[in-house]
Design a protein around this motif. Structure first.
Motif, PDB file in Angstrom:
ATOM      1  N   HIS A   1       0.903  -1.466   0.089  1.00  0.00           N
ATOM      2  CA  HIS A   1       0.050   0.021   0.028  1.00  0.00           C
ATOM      3  C   HIS A   1       0.920   1.279  -0.029  1.00  0.00           C
ATOM      4  O   HIS A   1       2.088   1.448   0.557  1.00  0.00           O
ATOM      5  CB  HIS A   1      -1.049   0.143   1.112  1.00  0.00           C
ATOM      6  CG  HIS A   1      -2.007   0.865   1.022  1.00  0.00           C
ATOM      7  ND1 HIS A   1      -1.940   2.409   1.393  1.00  0.00           N
ATOM      8  CD2 HIS A   1      -3.377   0.845   0.631  1.00  0.00           C
ATOM      9  CE1 HIS A   1      -3.071   3.000   1.421  1.00  0.00           C
ATOM     10  NE2 HIS A   1      -4.009   2.078   0.889  1.00  0.00           N
ATOM     11  N   ALA A   2       0.584   2.329  -0.566  1.00  0.00           N
ATOM     12  CA  ALA A   2       1.413   3.621  -0.941  1.00  0.00           C
ATOM     13  C   ALA A   2       1.432   4.319   0.486  1.00  0.00           C
ATOM     14  O   ALA A   2       2.432   4.597   0.780  1.00  0.00           O
ATOM     15  CB  ALA A   2       0.467   4.254  -1.919  1.00  0.00           C
ATOM     16  N   THR A   3       0.285   4.214   1.542  1.00  0.00           N
ATOM     17  CA  THR A   3       0.579   4.856   2.777  1.00  0.00           C
ATOM     18  C   THR A   3       0.149   4.105   3.911  1.00  0.00           C
ATOM     19  O   THR A   3       0.630   4.601   5.058  1.00  0.00           O
ATOM     20  CB  THR A   3      -0.540   6.275   2.622  1.00  0.00           C
ATOM     21  OG1 THR A   3      -1.889   5.655   2.408  1.00  0.00           O
ATOM     22  CG2 THR A   3      -0.095   7.036   1.474  1.00  0.00           C
TER      23      THR A   3
ATOM     24  N   THR B   1      -6.072 -11.659  -0.820  1.00  0.00           N
ATOM     25  CA  THR B   1      -6.867 -10.564  -0.768  1.00  0.00           C
ATOM     26  C   THR B   1      -6.408  -9.297  -0.114  1.00  0.00           C
ATOM     27  O   THR B   1      -5.735  -9.444   0.947  1.00  0.00           O
ATOM     28  CB  THR B   1      -8.328 -11.024  -0.215  1.00  0.00           C
ATOM     29  OG1 THR B   1      -8.743 -12.028  -1.082  1.00  0.00           O
ATOM     30  CG2 THR B   1      -9.307  -9.918  -0.382  1.00  0.00           C
ATOM     31  N   PRO B   2      -6.396  -7.938  -0.684  1.00  0.00           N
ATOM     32  CA  PRO B   2      -5.878  -6.896   0.010  1.00  0.00           C
ATOM     33  C   PRO B   2      -6.880  -6.750   1.314  1.00  0.00           C
ATOM     34  O   PRO B   2      -8.114  -6.819   1.274  1.00  0.00           O
ATOM     35  CB  PRO B   2      -5.993  -5.759  -0.975  1.00  0.00           C
ATOM     36  CG  PRO B   2      -7.187  -6.010  -1.846  1.00  0.00           C
ATOM     37  CD  PRO B   2      -7.129  -7.700  -1.960  1.00  0.00           C
ATOM     38  N   ASP B   3      -6.378  -5.867   2.248  1.00  0.00           N
ATOM     39  CA  ASP B   3      -6.900  -5.704   3.582  1.00  0.00           C
ATOM     40  C   ASP B   3      -7.555  -4.373   3.605  1.00  0.00           C
ATOM     41  O   ASP B   3      -8.367  -3.938   4.315  1.00  0.00           O
ATOM     42  CB  ASP B   3      -5.963  -5.841   4.686  1.00  0.00           C
ATOM     43  CG  ASP B   3      -5.559  -7.061   5.147  1.00  0.00           C
ATOM     44  OD1 ASP B   3      -6.254  -8.150   5.011  1.00  0.00           O
ATOM     45  OD2 ASP B   3      -4.354  -7.314   5.607  1.00  0.00           O
ATOM     46  N   ALA B   4      -6.824  -3.341   2.690  1.00  0.00           N
ATOM     47  CA  ALA B   4      -7.432  -1.953   2.717  1.00  0.00           C
ATOM     48  C   ALA B   4      -7.581  -1.617   1.226  1.00  0.00           C
ATOM     49  O   ALA B   4      -6.617  -1.984   0.364  1.00  0.00           O
ATOM     50  CB  ALA B   4      -6.704  -1.025   3.530  1.00  0.00           C
ATOM     51  N   ALA B   5      -8.548  -0.573   0.952  1.00  0.00           N
ATOM     52  CA  ALA B   5      -8.521  -0.201  -0.458  1.00  0.00           C
ATOM     53  C   ALA B   5      -7.322   1.044  -0.694  1.00  0.00           C
ATOM     54  O   ALA B   5      -6.827   1.471   0.366  1.00  0.00           O
ATOM     55  CB  ALA B   5     -10.072   0.708  -0.636  1.00  0.00           C
ATOM     56  N   GLY B   6      -6.947   1.362  -1.995  1.00  0.00           N
ATOM     57  CA  GLY B   6      -5.867   2.338  -2.231  1.00  0.00           C
ATOM     58  C   GLY B   6      -5.146   1.859  -3.131  1.00  0.00           C
ATOM     59  O   GLY B   6      -5.197   0.919  -3.781  1.00  0.00           O
ATOM     60  N   ALA B   7      -3.927   2.636  -3.367  1.00  0.00           N
ATOM     61  CA  ALA B   7      -2.976   2.179  -4.207  1.00  0.00           C
ATOM     62  C   ALA B   7      -1.841   1.499  -3.999  1.00  0.00           C
ATOM     63  O   ALA B   7      -1.374   1.688  -2.575  1.00  0.00           O
ATOM     64  CB  ALA B   7      -2.335   3.470  -5.040  1.00  0.00           C
ATOM     65  N   TYR B   8      -1.606   0.415  -4.602  1.00  0.00           N
ATOM     66  CA  TYR B   8      -0.483  -0.478  -4.230  1.00  0.00           C
ATOM     67  C   TYR B   8       0.555  -0.599  -5.259  1.00  0.00           C
ATOM     68  O   TYR B   8       0.157  -0.487  -6.254  1.00  0.00           O
ATOM     69  CB  TYR B   8      -0.952  -2.020  -4.016  1.00  0.00           C
ATOM     70  CG  TYR B   8      -1.817  -2.152  -2.785  1.00  0.00           C
ATOM     71  CD1 TYR B   8      -1.448  -2.668  -1.643  1.00  0.00           C
ATOM     72  CD2 TYR B   8      -3.172  -1.708  -2.581  1.00  0.00           C
ATOM     73  CE1 TYR B   8      -2.160  -2.965  -0.386  1.00  0.00           C
ATOM     74  CE2 TYR B   8      -3.928  -1.982  -1.552  1.00  0.00           C
ATOM     75  CZ  TYR B   8      -3.651  -2.465  -0.332  1.00  0.00           C
ATOM     76  OH  TYR B   8      -4.360  -2.841   0.632  1.00  0.00           O
ATOM     77  N   SER B   9       1.689  -1.038  -5.080  1.00  0.00           N
ATOM     78  CA  SER B   9       2.705  -1.112  -5.936  1.00  0.00           C
ATOM     79  C   SER B   9       4.029  -2.167  -5.501  1.00  0.00           C
ATOM     80  O   SER B   9       3.917  -2.370  -4.468  1.00  0.00           O
ATOM     81  CB  SER B   9       3.394   0.271  -6.456  1.00  0.00           C
ATOM     82  OG  SER B   9       4.011   0.959  -5.431  1.00  0.00           O
TER      83      SER B   9
END
Length: 154
Positions: free
Chosen positions: A89-91, A137-145
């Motif tokens: 996650h970005a943040t 599965t991701p735990d949080a919405a948002g941008a990942y890289s």
């Protein structure tokens, strides 16, 4: 007689044209072609990731100065683990796993030849498809890289 003498002298004077001398030679032209390759990529972009596995494709293009065979290896990305590549996650301090494959059936993990398989190609130019699939599965919405290093051996 004087007319003939003058006419003959005029012919001798006019008939003497300047001749330029010439010489010839050869110029060698040479080149030393380096055995080199350049790598360009297009990203694997997983769009609309939710609770189900998502697939996406990217590519690795290899342009070489020769027609020799080469191999393409992909490392484990920022996680440093080919068997468990992660998108971070970005943040937030969260991530989820994905995998990269050499085939559309998602059966051969694309790795470094020790973990996973390398892909093979032949110059001078070839584009190889990178097949990706999310595996958790991701735990949080948002941008990942993630950033995966590509290594071409030729």
């Amino acid at each position: 007689m004087l007319k003939k003498l003058l006419a003959g002298a005029a012919l001798v004077i006019c008939g003497q044209t300047a001749h330029a001398a010439t010489a010839t030679g050869t110029l060698d032209v040479q080149a030393t072609v380096l055995n080199t390759c350049v790598v360009t990529t297009s990203p694997v972009v997983f769009a609309n990731v939710g609770l189900d596995a998502v697939t996406a494709n990217g590519s690795v293009t290899v342009n070489c100065t020769n027609t020799s065979a080469f191999t393409v290896a992909l490392d484990g990305g920022d996680a440093g683990d080919i068997a468990a590549r992660t998108l971070t996650h970005a943040t937030l301090p969260t991530s989820f796993e994905y995998q990269l494959y050499t085939d559309a059936g998602f059966t051969t993990v694309w790795g470094d030849g020790v973990t996973g398989s390398e892909a093979n190609g032949t110059g001078p130019s070839q584009t190889l498809t990178v097949y990706g699939r999310t595996t958790t599965t991701p735990d949080a919405a948002g941008a990942y890289s993630d950033e995966v290093q590509v290594t071409v051996t030729y």
